[in-house]
Design an enzyme around this catalytic site. Structure first.
Site, PDB file in Angstrom:
ATOM      1  N   TYR A   1      33.668  53.425  26.335  1.00  0.00           N
ATOM      2  CA  TYR A   1      33.105  52.156  26.803  1.00  0.00           C
ATOM      3  C   TYR A   1      32.027  51.570  25.881  1.00  0.00           C
ATOM      4  CZ  TYR A   1      35.643  53.407  31.018  1.00  0.00           C
ATOM      5  OH  TYR A   1      36.632  53.744  31.899  1.00  0.00           O
TER       6      TYR A   1
ATOM      7  N   ARG B   1      27.632  56.059  29.943  1.00  0.00           N
ATOM      8  CA  ARG B   1      28.883  56.497  30.530  1.00  0.00           C
ATOM      9  C   ARG B   1      29.992  56.543  29.474  1.00  0.00           C
ATOM     10  NH1 ARG B   1      32.914  52.612  33.908  1.00  0.00           N
ATOM     11  NH2 ARG B   1      34.317  54.262  34.601  1.00  0.00           N
TER      12      ARG B   1
ATOM     13  N   ARG C   1      45.675  53.925  28.071  1.00  0.00           N
ATOM     14  CA  ARG C   1      45.000  55.055  28.710  1.00  0.00           C
ATOM     15  C   ARG C   1      45.920  55.725  29.726  1.00  0.00           C
ATOM     16  NH1 ARG C   1      39.247  53.451  30.580  1.00  0.00           N
ATOM     17  NH2 ARG C   1      39.111  55.748  30.655  1.00  0.00           N
TER      18      ARG C   1
ATOM     19  N   ASP D   1      43.126  40.349  47.487  1.00  0.00           N
ATOM     20  CA  ASP D   1      43.285  39.387  48.586  1.00  0.00           C
ATOM     21  C   ASP D   1      42.100  38.431  48.663  1.00  0.00           C
ATOM     22  OD1 ASP D   1      45.698  40.503  49.236  1.00  0.00           O
ATOM     23  OD2 ASP D   1      45.027  41.446  51.104  1.00  0.00           O
TER      24      ASP D   1
ATOM     25  N   ARG E   1      45.980  53.855  35.118  1.00  0.00           N
ATOM     26  CA  ARG E   1      45.224  52.643  34.780  1.00  0.00           C
ATOM     27  C   ARG E   1      46.135  51.496  34.327  1.00  0.00           C
ATOM     28  NH1 ARG E   1      39.822  54.621  34.566  1.00  0.00           N
ATOM     29  NH2 ARG E   1      39.809  56.775  33.874  1.00  0.00           N
TER      30      ARG E   1
ATOM     31  N   PRO F   1      32.361  48.965  40.015  1.00  0.00           N
ATOM     32  CA  PRO F   1      31.736  50.278  40.106  1.00  0.00           C
ATOM     33  C   PRO F   1      31.577  50.986  38.767  1.00  0.00           C
ATOM     34  CG  PRO F   1      33.982  50.352  40.949  1.00  0.00           C
ATOM     35  CD  PRO F   1      33.640  48.906  40.732  1.00  0.00           C
ATOM     36  N   ASN F   2      30.463  51.681  38.656  1.00  0.00           N
ATOM     37  CA  ASN F   2      30.110  52.538  37.509  1.00  0.00           C
ATOM     38  C   ASN F   2      29.715  51.746  36.263  1.00  0.00           C
ATOM     39  OD1 ASN F   2      30.618  55.078  38.855  1.00  0.00           O
ATOM     40  ND2 ASN F   2      32.794  54.536  38.746  1.00  0.00           N
TER      41      ASN F   2
ATOM     42  N   ASN G   1      35.088  42.269  35.969  1.00  0.00           N
ATOM     43  CA  ASN G   1      35.566  43.584  35.567  1.00  0.00           C
ATOM     44  C   ASN G   1      35.532  44.438  36.826  1.00  0.00           C
ATOM     45  OD1 ASN G   1      36.147  46.116  34.688  1.00  0.00           O
ATOM     46  ND2 ASN G   1      34.786  46.080  32.903  1.00  0.00           N
TER      47      ASN G   1
ATOM     48  N   HIS H   1      38.350  43.919  30.758  1.00  0.00           N
ATOM     49  CA  HIS H   1      38.124  45.364  30.637  1.00  0.00           C
ATOM     50  C   HIS H   1      37.615  45.676  29.249  1.00  0.00           C
ATOM     51  CE1 HIS H   1      40.148  46.114  34.407  1.00  0.00           C
ATOM     52  NE2 HIS H   1      41.075  45.258  34.022  1.00  0.00           N
ATOM     53  N   LEU H   2      36.655  46.559  29.186  1.00  0.00           N
ATOM     54  CA  LEU H   2      36.156  47.041  27.895  1.00  0.00           C
ATOM     55  C   LEU H   2      37.264  47.778  27.143  1.00  0.00           C
ATOM     56  CD1 LEU H   2      33.012  48.305  29.630  1.00  0.00           C
ATOM     57  CD2 LEU H   2      32.781  46.946  27.562  1.00  0.00           C
ATOM     58  N   SER H   3      37.897  48.714  27.831  1.00  0.00           N
ATOM     59  CA  SER H   3      38.939  49.526  27.202  1.00  0.00           C
ATOM     60  C   SER H   3      40.295  48.847  27.378  1.00  0.00           C
ATOM     61  CB  SER H   3      38.959  50.924  27.843  1.00  0.00           C
ATOM     62  OG  SER H   3      39.272  50.832  29.228  1.00  0.00           O
TER      63      SER H   3
ATOM     64  N   HIS I   1      42.685  49.213  39.905  1.00  0.00           N
ATOM     65  CA  HIS I   1      43.913  49.989  40.095  1.00  0.00           C
ATOM     66  C   HIS I   1      44.147  50.392  41.547  1.00  0.00           C
ATOM     67  CE1 HIS I   1      43.057  50.121  35.859  1.00  0.00           C
ATOM     68  NE2 HIS I   1      42.007  50.895  36.048  1.00  0.00           N
TER      69      HIS I   1
HETATM   70  C1  DQA Z   1      37.425  49.510  33.007  1.00  0.00           C
HETATM   71  C2  DQA Z   1      38.747  50.293  33.011  1.00  0.00           C
HETATM   72  C3  DQA Z   1      38.951  50.992  34.341  1.00  0.00           C
HETATM   73  O1  DQA Z   1      40.178  51.737  34.306  1.00  0.00           O
HETATM   74  C4  DQA Z   1      37.819  51.943  34.617  1.00  0.00           C
HETATM   75  O2  DQA Z   1      37.979  52.540  35.897  1.00  0.00           O
HETATM   76  C5  DQA Z   1      36.480  51.308  34.504  1.00  0.00           C
HETATM   77  C6  DQA Z   1      36.241  50.387  33.391  1.00  0.00           C
HETATM   78  C7  DQA Z   1      37.115  48.917  31.612  1.00  0.00           C
HETATM   79  O3  DQA Z   1      36.297  48.007  31.542  1.00  0.00           O
HETATM   80  O4  DQA Z   1      37.675  49.375  30.602  1.00  0.00           O
HETATM   81  O5  DQA Z   1      35.565  51.581  35.269  1.00  0.00           O
HETATM   82  O6  DQA Z   1      37.526  48.441  33.928  1.00  0.00           O
END
Ligand code: DQA
Length: 144
Positions: free
Chosen positions: A18, A13, A102, A82, A106, A5-6, A69, A95-97, A75
């Site tokens: 990111y 964003r 953080r 599962d 997370r 998501p996102n 990702n 993960h990017l971050s 989280h």
């Molecule tokens: C993320 C880290 C997650 O905590 C966050 O909710 C994301 C991006 C990352 O790629 O750093 O949506 O997965």
């Protein structure tokens, strides 16, 4: 490659966290990485937990491994964990971050215990590193 998501909003964003690359940019980079590894790769992004789970189920028998990702579902989602455990596809979480630098919420990943490993904190390079690690892991498993 499953994008959660996102991640469709990458580029606009929270670029301070990111980065400025879009999801398309990352996918293009990954395709060229896959080519140099002589691996094939397909992509899917969804903002919906159930759709990601369906994609994990559909990957079984078609793909050899998963790069994921899971975004914020990292989280929260016992269900995605599962699904990965159920299909038993070797999985690398990216993960990017750096999620451990953080907010506290997370710091925990439901996915990590069912993954081969995790790459976190290298921006778009996390994906390239994760793909390389996954391909090498799969080649070791198959003895090639
Ligand atoms: C993320 C880290 C997650 O905590 C966050 O909710 C994301 C991006 C990352 O790629 O750093 O949506 O997965």
């Amino acid at each position: 490659m499953l994008h959660g998501p996102n991640l469709n909003l990458l580029g606009q964003r929270e670029p301070g966290i990111y980065g400025s690359l879009t999801l398309d940019d990352i996918n293009h980079q990954l395709l060229s990485d896959a080519e140099s590894l002589s691996a094939s790769l397909s992509f899917y992004q969804s903002n919906h937990e159930g759709a990601l789970i369906d994609a994990i189920h559909a990957a079984a028998g078609i793909h050899e491994g998963l790069l994921i990702n899971p975004g914020a579902y990292t989280h929260t989602s016992v269900a995605i964990r599962d699904a990965i455990a159920a299909v038993q596809l070797p999985t690398v979480e990216v993960h990017l971050s750096n999620i451990y630098r953080r907010e506290e919420f997370r710091h925990h990943s439901y996915i990590a215990p069912v993954a081969v490993g995790q790459v976190s904190g290298f921006g778009a390079n996390s994906y390239s590193l994760g793909l390389r690690a996954l391909v090498q892991h799969l080649r070791q498993l198959s003895g090639h």
